[in-house]
Write an enzyme that holds these catalytic residues in place. Structure first.
Site, PDB file in Angstrom:
ATOM      1  N   ASP A   1       5.387  -5.523  -4.334  1.00  0.00           N
ATOM      2  CA  ASP A   1       6.266  -4.619  -3.620  1.00  0.00           C
ATOM      3  C   ASP A   1       7.665  -4.742  -4.271  1.00  0.00           C
ATOM      4  O   ASP A   1       7.990  -5.783  -4.834  1.00  0.00           O
ATOM      5  CB  ASP A   1       6.292  -5.034  -2.149  1.00  0.00           C
ATOM      6  CG  ASP A   1       7.348  -4.300  -1.372  1.00  0.00           C
ATOM      7  OD1 ASP A   1       7.368  -3.061  -1.429  1.00  0.00           O
ATOM      8  OD2 ASP A   1       8.166  -4.973  -0.718  1.00  0.00           O
TER       9      ASP A   1
ATOM     10  N   ASP B   1      11.216  -3.489  -2.899  1.00  0.00           N
ATOM     11  CA  ASP B   1      12.360  -3.835  -2.039  1.00  0.00           C
ATOM     12  C   ASP B   1      11.993  -4.962  -1.064  1.00  0.00           C
ATOM     13  O   ASP B   1      11.028  -4.851  -0.306  1.00  0.00           O
ATOM     14  CB  ASP B   1      12.818  -2.601  -1.272  1.00  0.00           C
ATOM     15  CG  ASP B   1      13.198  -1.450  -2.211  1.00  0.00           C
ATOM     16  OD1 ASP B   1      13.564  -1.719  -3.372  1.00  0.00           O
ATOM     17  OD2 ASP B   1      13.116  -0.287  -1.778  1.00  0.00           O
TER      18      ASP B   1
ATOM     19  N   TYR C   1      18.011   2.001   1.653  1.00  0.00           N
ATOM     20  CA  TYR C   1      17.665   2.941   0.587  1.00  0.00           C
ATOM     21  C   TYR C   1      18.492   2.637  -0.667  1.00  0.00           C
ATOM     22  O   TYR C   1      19.714   2.531  -0.598  1.00  0.00           O
ATOM     23  CB  TYR C   1      17.896   4.372   1.050  1.00  0.00           C
ATOM     24  CG  TYR C   1      16.904   4.786   2.109  1.00  0.00           C
ATOM     25  CD1 TYR C   1      15.603   5.140   1.741  1.00  0.00           C
ATOM     26  CD2 TYR C   1      17.238   4.778   3.456  1.00  0.00           C
ATOM     27  CE1 TYR C   1      14.668   5.500   2.694  1.00  0.00           C
ATOM     28  CE2 TYR C   1      16.310   5.137   4.422  1.00  0.00           C
ATOM     29  CZ  TYR C   1      15.026   5.497   4.031  1.00  0.00           C
ATOM     30  OH  TYR C   1      14.107   5.843   4.989  1.00  0.00           O
TER      31      TYR C   1
ATOM     32  N   ASN D   1       6.787   2.129  -1.917  1.00  0.00           N
ATOM     33  CA  ASN D   1       7.024   3.347  -1.126  1.00  0.00           C
ATOM     34  C   ASN D   1       8.498   3.709  -1.248  1.00  0.00           C
ATOM     35  O   ASN D   1       9.362   2.865  -0.977  1.00  0.00           O
ATOM     36  CB  ASN D   1       6.760   3.104   0.363  1.00  0.00           C
ATOM     37  CG  ASN D   1       5.287   2.960   0.722  1.00  0.00           C
ATOM     38  OD1 ASN D   1       4.413   3.121  -0.115  1.00  0.00           O
ATOM     39  ND2 ASN D   1       5.030   2.645   1.979  1.00  0.00           N
ATOM     40  N   GLN D   2       8.791   4.946  -1.623  1.00  0.00           N
ATOM     41  CA  GLN D   2      10.187   5.389  -1.694  1.00  0.00           C
ATOM     42  C   GLN D   2      10.325   6.717  -0.962  1.00  0.00           C
ATOM     43  O   GLN D   2      10.543   7.777  -1.565  1.00  0.00           O
ATOM     44  CB  GLN D   2      10.642   5.487  -3.161  1.00  0.00           C
ATOM     45  CG  GLN D   2      10.680   4.135  -3.879  1.00  0.00           C
ATOM     46  CD  GLN D   2      11.706   3.166  -3.307  1.00  0.00           C
ATOM     47  OE1 GLN D   2      12.730   3.588  -2.766  1.00  0.00           O
ATOM     48  NE2 GLN D   2      11.450   1.864  -3.397  1.00  0.00           N
TER      49      GLN D   2
ATOM     50  N   ARG E   1       0.901   6.343   0.104  1.00  0.00           N
ATOM     51  CA  ARG E   1       1.915   5.606   0.857  1.00  0.00           C
ATOM     52  C   ARG E   1       1.274   4.382   1.501  1.00  0.00           C
ATOM     53  O   ARG E   1       0.360   4.511   2.327  1.00  0.00           O
ATOM     54  CB  ARG E   1       2.535   6.533   1.921  1.00  0.00           C
ATOM     55  CG  ARG E   1       3.608   5.892   2.773  1.00  0.00           C
ATOM     56  CD  ARG E   1       4.249   6.956   3.691  1.00  0.00           C
ATOM     57  NE  ARG E   1       4.973   6.374   4.796  1.00  0.00           N
ATOM     58  CZ  ARG E   1       6.221   5.899   4.725  1.00  0.00           C
ATOM     59  NH1 ARG E   1       6.868   5.931   3.566  1.00  0.00           N
ATOM     60  NH2 ARG E   1       6.804   5.389   5.772  1.00  0.00           N
TER      61      ARG E   1
ATOM     62  N   ASP F   1       6.569  -7.888   1.607  1.00  0.00           N
ATOM     63  CA  ASP F   1       7.316  -8.455   2.735  1.00  0.00           C
ATOM     64  C   ASP F   1       7.008  -7.773   4.060  1.00  0.00           C
ATOM     65  O   ASP F   1       7.662  -8.060   5.058  1.00  0.00           O
ATOM     66  CB  ASP F   1       8.831  -8.432   2.454  1.00  0.00           C
ATOM     67  CG  ASP F   1       9.413  -7.028   2.385  1.00  0.00           C
ATOM     68  OD1 ASP F   1       8.716  -6.114   1.897  1.00  0.00           O
ATOM     69  OD2 ASP F   1      10.560  -6.845   2.835  1.00  0.00           O
TER      70      ASP F   1
HETATM   71 MG   LIG Z   1       9.352  -4.306   0.938  1.00  0.00          MG
HETATM   72 ZN   LIG Z   2       2.337   9.137  -1.506  1.00  0.00          ZN
END
Ligand SMILES: [Mg+2]
Ligand SMILES: [Zn+2]
Length: 192
Positions: A9, A11, A20, A52-53, A108, A134
Site C-alpha cells: 500500500d 499512503d 490526499y 487507491n487514489q 478499488r 495499514d
Molecule cells: Mg494506506
Molecule cells: Zn478502480
C-alpha cells in the site's frame, strides 16, 4: 516460472499518511521504507505498489498530478538505492465524481483487481505473495487472492489495530510495527 511479490500500500505504509497527496511535495517516505524495498530487491521479490487514489474521482487532483506524485516516490526511493517493480493505481470511486472515474470498479481495494492485473503483467504467484497495508481493506484484498495479509502500525494502522480490530473482517497473518519489520517477517517465513 512465476515469482512472489510483496504488494505495498502507498499512503500510510510506504509513505506518511497525510490525507490526499495533491502535490509531489506532500509525499514523504517513512523512515525505513527504502531499506525495506532494498531488502526485497536483494532477494528478487517483486516490490509492487497497489494504491487507491479516489482523489482523482473526487476531482481533488488530476491523473497527471497523481503520476507526478508517483514519479517523486520512484525518484526518492532511487536516491536511496531502492527499486519498485511497478505501481498500480485505482483512481475510481463508486459514488463520487463523474465518469469515467465514478465507477464501481474491480480494482478499488478491498477488491483484488490491482493484484490480478499485476500478477498477469509480471508473472507473479499470488499465493506466495504478501500484501502489506495499514487498513483492513488492504487485508481483505490480500486474502481474496490467497496472499498473506500483513498490517503495519504506521499510517492508520495503529488506530485501526488498537481501537477497531474487533470489527476487522479478518485477522491479519501478521502485525508489524512498520514496513521494514513486515518485509523481514516475509523473508524469514520464506526461509522457514
Ligand atoms: Mg494506506
Ligand atoms: Zn478502480
Amino acid at each position: 516460472m512465476s515469482r512472489p511479490a510483496v504488494f505495498l500500500d502507498r499512503d500510510g505504509t510506504l509513505t506518511e499518511e497525510v490525507g490526499y497527496v495533491n502535490h509531489p511535495r506532500r509525499l514523504r517516505l517513512l523512515p525505513r521504507s527504502a531499506r525495506a524495498i532494498r531488502r526485497l530487491n536483494e532477494v528478487g521479490v517483486a516490490a509492487i505498489v497497489v494504491t487507491n487514489q479516489a482523489g482523482v474521482a473526487r476531482g481533488y487532483f488530476s491523473e497527471e498530478v497523481l503520476q507526478a506524485v508517483n514519479a517523486a516516490l520512484v525518484a526518492q526511493l532511487k536516491d536511496e538505492g531502492a527499486h519498485l517493480d511497478a505501481i498500480y493505481v485505482c483512481p475510481h470511486h463508486p459514488t463520487e465524481g463523474e465518469p469515467p472515474y465514478r465507477l464501481d470498479c474491480a480494482c478499488r481495494k478491498p477488491k483484488p483487481g490491482l493484484l490480478h492485473r499485476a500478477a498477469a503483467d509480471h508473472g507473479l504467484d499470488l499465493t506466495r505473495s504478501t500484501l502489506v497495508g495499514d487498513r483492513p481493506s488492504d487485508l481483505v484484498a490480500a486474502r481474496a487472492v490467497g496472499a498473506a495479509a500483513v498490517l503495519v502500525l504506521t499510517g492508520y494502522g495503529l488506530g485501526e489495530w488498537e481501537y477497531r480490530r474487533a470489527r476487522f473482517p479478518l485477522e491479519p497473518d501478521h502485525v508489524a510495527p512498520d514496513l521494514l519489520d513486515a518485509v523481514e517477517w516475509v523473508l524469514a517465513r520464506r526461509r522457514a
